[in-house]
Design a protein around this motif. Structure first.
Motif, PDB file in Angstrom:
ATOM      1  N   LYS A  50       0.903  -1.499  -0.031  1.00 21.25           N
ATOM      2  CA  LYS A  50      -0.063   0.074   0.053  1.00 21.25           C
ATOM      3  C   LYS A  50       0.729   1.378   0.052  1.00 21.25           C
ATOM      4  CE  LYS A  50      -4.553   1.290   1.845  1.00 21.25           C
ATOM      5  NZ  LYS A  50      -5.465   0.879   2.830  1.00 21.25           N
ATOM      6  N   ARG A  51       2.074   1.207   0.905  1.00 21.49           N
ATOM      7  CA  ARG A  51       2.924   2.357   0.731  1.00 21.49           C
ATOM      8  C   ARG A  51       3.596   2.656  -0.365  1.00 21.49           C
ATOM      9  NH1 ARG A  51       6.826   3.598   5.988  1.00 21.49           N
ATOM     10  NH2 ARG A  51       7.443   5.696   5.195  1.00 21.49           N
ATOM     11  N   LEU A  52       4.056   1.426  -1.209  1.00 19.26           N
ATOM     12  CA  LEU A  52       4.648   1.725  -2.444  1.00 19.26           C
ATOM     13  C   LEU A  52       3.453   2.137  -3.665  1.00 19.26           C
ATOM     14  CD1 LEU A  52       6.710  -1.713  -2.364  1.00 19.26           C
ATOM     15  CD2 LEU A  52       7.529   0.605  -2.520  1.00 19.26           C
ATOM     16  N   LEU A  53       2.271   1.918  -3.416  1.00 15.98           N
ATOM     17  CA  LEU A  53       1.256   2.191  -4.248  1.00 15.98           C
ATOM     18  C   LEU A  53       1.174   3.934  -4.169  1.00 15.98           C
ATOM     19  CD1 LEU A  53      -1.508  -0.507  -4.102  1.00 15.98           C
ATOM     20  CD2 LEU A  53       0.160   0.073  -6.091  1.00 15.98           C
ATOM     21  N   ASN A  54       1.129   4.324  -2.796  1.00 16.83           N
ATOM     22  CA  ASN A  54       0.919   5.646  -2.471  1.00 16.83           C
ATOM     23  C   ASN A  54       2.019   6.600  -3.064  1.00 16.83           C
ATOM     24  OD1 ASN A  54      -1.417   4.954  -1.070  1.00 16.83           O
ATOM     25  ND2 ASN A  54      -0.611   4.847   0.726  1.00 16.83           N
ATOM     26  N   ASN A  55       3.330   6.010  -2.885  1.00 16.08           N
ATOM     27  CA  ASN A  55       4.466   6.779  -3.353  1.00 16.08           C
ATOM     28  C   ASN A  55       4.906   6.945  -4.837  1.00 16.08           C
ATOM     29  OD1 ASN A  55       5.940   4.489  -3.620  1.00 16.08           O
ATOM     30  ND2 ASN A  55       7.026   4.593  -1.706  1.00 16.08           N
ATOM     31  N   GLY A  56       3.986   5.946  -5.794  1.00 16.15           N
ATOM     32  CA  GLY A  56       4.060   5.970  -7.056  1.00 16.15           C
ATOM     33  C   GLY A  56       4.947   4.941  -7.383  1.00 16.15           C
ATOM     34  N   THR A  57       5.484   4.077  -6.675  1.00 22.53           N
ATOM     35  CA  THR A  57       6.426   3.059  -7.205  1.00 22.53           C
ATOM     36  C   THR A  57       5.839   1.935  -7.926  1.00 22.53           C
ATOM     37  OG1 THR A  57       7.861   3.190  -5.112  1.00 22.53           O
ATOM     38  CG2 THR A  57       8.084   1.143  -6.426  1.00 22.53           C
ATOM     39  N   TYR A  58       4.580   1.607  -7.658  1.00 23.04           N
ATOM     40  CA  TYR A  58       3.773   0.744  -8.343  1.00 23.04           C
ATOM     41  C   TYR A  58       2.305   1.416  -8.578  1.00 23.04           C
ATOM     42  CZ  TYR A  58       6.532  -3.408  -7.524  1.00 23.04           C
ATOM     43  OH  TYR A  58       7.592  -4.113  -7.322  1.00 23.04           O
ATOM     44  N   GLY A  59       1.849   1.288  -9.851  1.00 25.17           N
ATOM     45  CA  GLY A  59       0.810   1.915 -10.426  1.00 25.17           C
ATOM     46  C   GLY A  59      -0.583   1.238  -9.854  1.00 25.17           C
ATOM     47  N   SER A  60      -0.500   0.204  -9.647  1.00 23.68           N
ATOM     48  CA  SER A  60      -1.769  -0.681  -9.180  1.00 23.68           C
ATOM     49  C   SER A  60      -1.266  -2.106  -8.771  1.00 23.68           C
ATOM     50  CB  SER A  60      -2.903  -0.875 -10.036  1.00 23.68           C
ATOM     51  OG  SER A  60      -2.480  -1.319 -11.361  1.00 23.68           O
ATOM     52  N   ALA A  61      -1.759  -2.800  -7.988  1.00 22.62           N
ATOM     53  CA  ALA A  61      -1.822  -4.163  -7.526  1.00 22.62           C
ATOM     54  C   ALA A  61      -3.289  -4.797  -7.472  1.00 22.62           C
ATOM     55  CB  ALA A  61      -0.938  -4.346  -6.453  1.00 22.62           C
ATOM     56  N   PHE A  62      -3.507  -5.706  -8.205  1.00 19.59           N
ATOM     57  CA  PHE A  62      -4.810  -6.406  -8.076  1.00 19.59           C
ATOM     58  C   PHE A  62      -5.036  -7.654  -8.488  1.00 19.59           C
ATOM     59  CE2 PHE A  62      -3.970  -4.264 -12.202  1.00 19.59           C
ATOM     60  CZ  PHE A  62      -4.417  -5.456 -13.380  1.00 19.59           C
ATOM     61  N   PRO A  63      -5.878  -8.561  -8.077  1.00 17.76           N
ATOM     62  CA  PRO A  63      -5.880 -10.061  -8.542  1.00 17.76           C
ATOM     63  C   PRO A  63      -6.518 -10.102  -9.923  1.00 17.76           C
ATOM     64  CG  PRO A  63      -7.514  -9.706  -6.651  1.00 17.76           C
ATOM     65  CD  PRO A  63      -6.662  -8.451  -6.972  1.00 17.76           C
ATOM     66  N   LEU A  64      -6.561 -11.050 -10.659  1.00 20.46           N
ATOM     67  CA  LEU A  64      -6.809 -11.237 -11.992  1.00 20.46           C
ATOM     68  C   LEU A  64      -8.338 -11.818 -11.966  1.00 20.46           C
ATOM     69  CD1 LEU A  64      -3.801 -12.422 -14.114  1.00 20.46           C
ATOM     70  CD2 LEU A  64      -4.802 -10.098 -14.022  1.00 20.46           C
ATOM     71  N   HIS A  65      -9.151 -11.471 -12.990  1.00 20.72           N
ATOM     72  CA  HIS A  65     -10.469 -12.162 -13.182  1.00 20.72           C
ATOM     73  C   HIS A  65      -9.911 -13.562 -13.765  1.00 20.72           C
ATOM     74  CE1 HIS A  65     -13.602  -9.396 -11.992  1.00 20.72           C
ATOM     75  NE2 HIS A  65     -12.883  -8.528 -12.595  1.00 20.72           N
ATOM     76  N   ASP A  66     -10.950 -14.652 -13.722  1.00 24.23           N
ATOM     77  CA  ASP A  66     -10.437 -15.771 -14.254  1.00 24.23           C
ATOM     78  C   ASP A  66     -10.930 -16.185 -15.494  1.00 24.23           C
ATOM     79  OD1 ASP A  66     -13.239 -16.038 -14.105  1.00 24.23           O
ATOM     80  OD2 ASP A  66     -13.344 -17.913 -12.676  1.00 24.23           O
ATOM     81  N   SER A  67     -11.511 -15.351 -16.280  1.00 31.14           N
ATOM     82  CA  SER A  67     -12.129 -15.330 -17.701  1.00 31.14           C
ATOM     83  C   SER A  67     -12.505 -14.070 -18.255  1.00 31.14           C
ATOM     84  CB  SER A  67     -12.992 -16.559 -17.807  1.00 31.14           C
ATOM     85  OG  SER A  67     -14.210 -16.124 -17.490  1.00 31.14           O
ATOM     86  N   ARG A  68     -12.833 -14.041 -19.449  1.00 33.34           N
ATOM     87  CA  ARG A  68     -13.683 -12.866 -19.835  1.00 33.34           C
ATOM     88  C   ARG A  68     -15.087 -12.999 -19.462  1.00 33.34           C
ATOM     89  NH1 ARG A  68      -9.707 -13.931 -23.370  1.00 33.34           N
ATOM     90  NH2 ARG A  68      -8.485 -11.879 -24.123  1.00 33.34           N
ATOM     91  N   TYR A  69     -15.744 -12.148 -19.015  1.00 31.27           N
ATOM     92  CA  TYR A  69     -17.019 -12.145 -18.506  1.00 31.27           C
ATOM     93  C   TYR A  69     -18.050 -12.629 -19.486  1.00 31.27           C
ATOM     94  CZ  TYR A  69     -18.464  -7.421 -20.714  1.00 31.27           C
ATOM     95  OH  TYR A  69     -18.758  -6.467 -21.522  1.00 31.27           O
ATOM     96  N   TRP A  70     -17.941 -12.531 -21.077  1.00 33.06           N
ATOM     97  CA  TRP A  70     -19.014 -12.817 -21.866  1.00 33.06           C
ATOM     98  C   TRP A  70     -18.768 -14.284 -22.476  1.00 33.06           C
ATOM     99  CZ3 TRP A  70     -15.241  -9.010 -22.685  1.00 33.06           C
ATOM    100  CH2 TRP A  70     -14.220  -9.330 -23.883  1.00 33.06           C
ATOM    101  N   LYS A  71     -17.527 -14.964 -22.327  1.00 37.87           N
ATOM    102  CA  LYS A  71     -17.393 -16.225 -22.657  1.00 37.87           C
ATOM    103  C   LYS A  71     -16.429 -16.992 -21.703  1.00 37.87           C
ATOM    104  CE  LYS A  71     -13.527 -15.089 -25.798  1.00 37.87           C
ATOM    105  NZ  LYS A  71     -13.160 -15.080 -27.075  1.00 37.87           N
ATOM    106  N   PRO A  72     -16.765 -18.318 -21.577  1.00 40.91           N
ATOM    107  CA  PRO A  72     -15.752 -18.871 -20.564  1.00 40.91           C
ATOM    108  C   PRO A  72     -14.373 -19.132 -20.835  1.00 40.91           C
ATOM    109  CG  PRO A  72     -17.342 -20.409 -21.955  1.00 40.91           C
ATOM    110  CD  PRO A  72     -17.521 -18.999 -22.296  1.00 40.91           C
ATOM    111  N   SER A  73     -13.730 -19.488 -20.106  1.00 41.13           N
ATOM    112  CA  SER A  73     -12.197 -19.689 -20.160  1.00 41.13           C
ATOM    113  C   SER A  73     -11.857 -20.608 -21.442  1.00 41.13           C
ATOM    114  CB  SER A  73     -11.622 -20.038 -18.860  1.00 41.13           C
ATOM    115  OG  SER A  73     -10.220 -20.385 -19.174  1.00 41.13           O
ATOM    116  N   ARG A  74     -10.812 -20.715 -21.976  1.00 41.75           N
ATOM    117  CA  ARG A  74     -10.591 -21.599 -23.177  1.00 41.75           C
ATOM    118  C   ARG A  74      -9.900 -22.796 -22.780  1.00 41.75           C
ATOM    119  NH1 ARG A  74      -6.663 -17.692 -26.893  1.00 41.75           N
ATOM    120  NH2 ARG A  74      -8.348 -15.861 -27.062  1.00 41.75           N
ATOM    121  N   ASP A  75      -9.444 -22.826 -21.194  1.00 48.01           N
ATOM    122  CA  ASP A  75      -8.757 -23.851 -20.677  1.00 48.01           C
ATOM    123  C   ASP A  75     -10.014 -24.591 -20.072  1.00 48.01           C
ATOM    124  OD1 ASP A  75      -7.378 -25.573 -19.271  1.00 48.01           O
ATOM    125  OD2 ASP A  75      -6.505 -24.175 -17.948  1.00 48.01           O
ATOM    126  N   SER A  76     -10.384 -25.836 -20.580  1.00 43.44           N
ATOM    127  CA  SER A  76     -11.247 -26.549 -19.992  1.00 43.44           C
ATOM    128  C   SER A  76     -11.201 -26.845 -18.590  1.00 43.44           C
ATOM    129  CB  SER A  76     -11.597 -28.114 -21.016  1.00 43.44           C
ATOM    130  OG  SER A  76     -10.314 -28.646 -20.898  1.00 43.44           O
TER     131      SER A  76
END
Length: 808
Positions: free
Chosen positions: A155-181
């Motif tokens: 959080k401190r690194l995000l506040n001082n601009g070292t990193y732009g953002s940090a977030f977990p990824l979604h598991d697929s696109r919302y309009w179609k399922p993942s290609r990986d069965s």
């Protein structure tokens, strides 16, 4: 992790490591890859937590995991209901509603792996638990240590601009399922079965929401869904009361008297403002009296009592629903074990002093002097902003008083003798009320935008110790402000307008200024003006809120990803797509709760003035659930999962609003009590005949001073001062010549006593219902209590057997 500088990602570790984070001295993260975006300026570092990391921190955080299938069957299933097929359209497929079997769970212990039901280590911990563990490590990982300061936390690194953002990824696109069965497409399932508007009549997949987003977001949607379901009953009863008022027009004796040429047409009313307002006939308010009857009738009293009981049942049944979720989602005792012991990284960073804690040993703390100074400054800031709101409300009241005379002067030529003419629909009272309500709504929105930043700033300044304490402090500040901001104008109309007017010849003026004479209520009552105020503010807030929630993120996302959309989808990676989405933020859910709690206040505090308010709230919430779901699945980055065992401080706020609603609903807002007092105490035949004449006092026109008397030409042409010597006004006072001239009559005190008695009776009824429901239906269902006891017993028994047969 997202950064602009190619070397930034290497700094978040100890010992100058390049491919692992090691805050505990060993490799705990693996870097899956460092990629660069198409603009060659933005870099992405993908972090993966292997099994050893997850197991270590699941042990540290005491995360509950399954060790045995639940052997206590539910005593009730919806499938057992007769005519079960009626509920089929409202259900979702089983693979969406129940993504996990029902297990007994126990806190994870890395040293007892065989004790737990682990089929596949890759999928043993659900996605929400995995990203919560990763963020827990990042929030406490040191990156710079000196003799004077120990810097740590993403959080401190995000506040001082070292990193732009940090977030977990979604598991697929919302309009179609993942290609990986082999990979689940939970986001796609949520969008398909939950986020689409045409699923508004379907149940919510709460278990899947919890699995994908975490318990804190899951419990918000559980509460919102339960609140919406309960609103259905209030909306139905409110609609019935409104229809009762609509269909009993012909039985409305007092409106007939007002509209009658023989009664209302012969009652000359005193001027409603000084100099610029003339005398007027009572039948000019015919339309407003009919409109008032739709909301102010016998059904109003019944609906007020019903809502007092409804709000009690809603809160009590929600406690049961919440207790069931606490058990099903492994949140029992969570607050004590987790939230009260985990310090905020900001607290650890800013508090350099240390002291002994009997639980956590040495810990940082904020000195008492600093804490008191910060609390004093925070309280002074809140009081200043509340005073600013009150000043704005006084300004709106002054506007109402100033422009009423102007509207009355402009509309003096309107045909008031024909109740079907358009001119009689737009009265000075209505024009003043509508314009003042619109101005007040604009002021509310502006002050909200300004105060949000101030509330966050002063809460940060207080340096709360835990995340729970931070949210509670911010919740109290924001709700207190919003309460005054949204409801003060309604309180003015309900409790103050028309109550401090004085009487002809001795009017009361605002601040003693002769140009601002206090407002009077229409002879039909002030309730129709309260209805107008409520409709404009409540409807405006809901429309504005939905536009903000849906349109703003969509526009910003479309603008932010405009360049990426021109590239082939194969070159638009999952992390780039998620990076282009809006950041939900740690206060995102706070604003969702705040919006709904403010709405809850509207439908409970002043619902007697507008029985259709629950219906409007129900329609809004049906849309709100799907708009929020759509936002989460399509417009926002996946938020970091976090736990919450309840709706937190909002529960106590709802309880406070419920208690206050008992006082505000009918007593001083509705005119039904004065009518009932007249019918049972002053009417000869227990009817409402003569009520209008009884409720109006008489004043001799000769008693007007020059400051109060209408100017020449302001009174209508039919007024002849040599013939008409008295005028009427709304109050219960003795006439001129009486020994108690212009003082209140006994009927006034009888009505006041009846209102106070109604407060006491309704309050006792509400509390009796509350205690009766609490006694009959405990907060924690017996089935849940049995499961908790069974689970604790099995944990003790299984651990004993495990130690016997598998000694260390």
């Amino acid at each position: 992790l997202v950064y602009k500088d190619r070397l930034s990602w290497q700094c978040f570790c100890t010992g100058g490591c390049h491919y692992s984070f090691s805050p505990l001295g060993g490799e705990i993260f693996s870097i899956q890859g460092q990629t660069v975006s198409d603009d060659r300026k933005t870099y992405f570092v993908k972090i993966h937590a292997p099994w050893e990391v997850l197991a270590t921190y699941a042990d540290v955080l005491k995360i509950k995991v399954p060790f045995k299938e639940n052997d206590i069957p539910y005593c009730f299933f919806i499938q057992d209901i007769p005519m079960d097929w009626l509920f089929t359209p409202f259900r979702l497929p089983d693979h969406v509603m129940n993504p996990e079997p029902d297990y007994f769970t126990s806190p994870f212990n890395k040293g007892k792996i065989d004790f737990f039901l682990i089929d596949d280590k890759e999928t043993f911990f659900p996605p929400s638990v995995r990203n919560r563990i990763v963020y827990y490590i990042l929030a406490r990982c040191p990156y710079h240590k000196t003799d004077r300061e120990d810097k740590k936390g993403i959080k401190r690194l995000l506040n001082n601009g070292t990193y732009g953002s940090a977030f977990p990824l979604h598991d697929s696109r919302y309009w179609k399922p993942s290609r990986d069965s082999n990979s689940e497409s939970e986001r796609f399932n949520l969008y398909k079965h939950w986020a689409q508007f045409f699923s508004f009549f379907k149940e919510q997949p709460l278990n899947l929401i919890r699995k994908y987003y975490g318990e804190k977001i899951g419990i918000y949607f559980a509460w919102l869904g339960f609140y919406t379901e309960m609103l259905f009953f209030a909306a139905v009863v409110g609609l019935i009361c409104f229809l009762y008022g609509l269909f009993t027009f012909d039985d409305n004796v007092w409106s007939k008297e007002i509209c009658s040429e023989e009664i209302g047409g012969n009652i000359i009313m005193c001027p409603l403002c000084d100099k610029k307002c003339g005398y007027w006939k009572l039948n000019s308010t015919c339309n407003s009296s009919w409109q008032s009857h739709m909301f102010d009738n016998v059904g109003t009293v019944f609906f007020a009592i019903f809502m007092g009981i409804w709000v009690t049942l809603f809160l009590e049944f929600w406690k049961r629903r919440q207790a069931r979720l606490e058990y099903e989602w492994d949140l029992v005792d969570f607050e004590e074990e987790q939230q009260q012991l985990q310090l905020r990284p900001e607290y650890e960073t800013k508090c350099t002093s240390r002291r002994l804690n009997r639980v956590t040993q040495m810990e940082p703390y904020l000195p008492v002097t600093s804490q008191c100074a910060r609390t004093f400054l925070s309280g002074a800031t809140v009081i200043f902003w509340i005073s600013l709101i009150i000043a704005c409300i006084i300004g709106v009241i002054a506007y109402r008083l100033a422009v009423y005379a102007a509207f009355a002067s402009i509309m003096k030529d309107s045909p008031t003798n024909n109740i079907h003419m358009v001119g009689s629909l737009i009265t000075p009272q209505l024009a003043t009320s509508v314009t003042a309500s619109c101005i007040n709504f604009v002021i509310i929105m502006i002050l909200n935008l300004m105060y949000e930043r101030v509330a966050i700033w002063i809460t940060d300044m207080e340096i709360p110790k835990t995340h729970l304490e931070y949210e509670n402090k911010l919740t109290v500040k924001m709700f207190l402000f919003q309460f005054v901001n949204y409801y003060s104008s309604c309180f003015y109309v309900a409790f103050f307008k028309g109550k401090f007017v004085g009487h002809p010849g001795d009017y009361i003026y605002m601040f003693g200024w002769s140009k601002l004479r206090n407002e009077e209520c229409d002879p039909g009552g002030c309730l129709i003006e309260l209805t107008t105020q409520l409709v404009i503010v409540m409807s405006g807030k809901q429309v504005w809120g939905n536009v903000q929630e849906a349109l703003v993120p969509w526009v910003m996302n479309r603008w932010g990803s405009r360049k990426a959309r021109s590239h082939p989808e194969s070159r638009y990676s999952r992390w780039e797509q998620d990076h282009d989405l809006q950041n939900f933020g740690h206060l995102g859910l706070f604003y969702e709760y705040l919006e709904m709690v403010i709405q809850f206040g509207f439908i409970t505090l002043f619902v007697a003035s507008f029985p259709l308010a629950p219906l409007l709230a129900l329609l809004n919430n049906i849309i709100e659930v799907r708009v929020d779901a759509w936002k989460f699945t399509t417009q926002f980055r996946r938020p970091v999962a976090s736990k919450a065992h309840s709706i937190g401080a909002w529960q106590e706020i709802l309880n406070g609003v419920a208690v206050l609603s008992v006082v505000t609903n009918v007593t001083f807002t509705s005119d039904m009590i004065p009518r009932l007092v007249y019918m049972y105490a002053y009417s000869n035949d227990l009817s409402m005949k003569g009520y209008i004449n009884n409720s109006l006092s008489v004043f001799n026109i000769s008693g007007f001073s020059e400051d109060n008397r209408p100017d020449d030409g302001e009174s209508p042409g039919w007024f002849n001062s040599s013939v008409i010597t008295t005028c009427r006004y709304r109050d219960y006072r003795y006439p001129s010549g009486h020994e108690k001239e212009y003082s209140h009559t006994m009927q006034f005190w009888h009505i006041l006593a009846a209102k106070l008695a109604f407060i006491i009776i309704m309050e006792h009824v509400a509390f009796m219902v509350k205690f009766f429901v609490a006694w009959m239906i405990p907060d924690v269902p017996s089935e849940v209590k049995a499961r908790i006891k069974r689970e604790r017993y099995l944990i003790q028994e299984y651990l004993h057997n495990y130690e016997v047969f598998f000694p260390a």
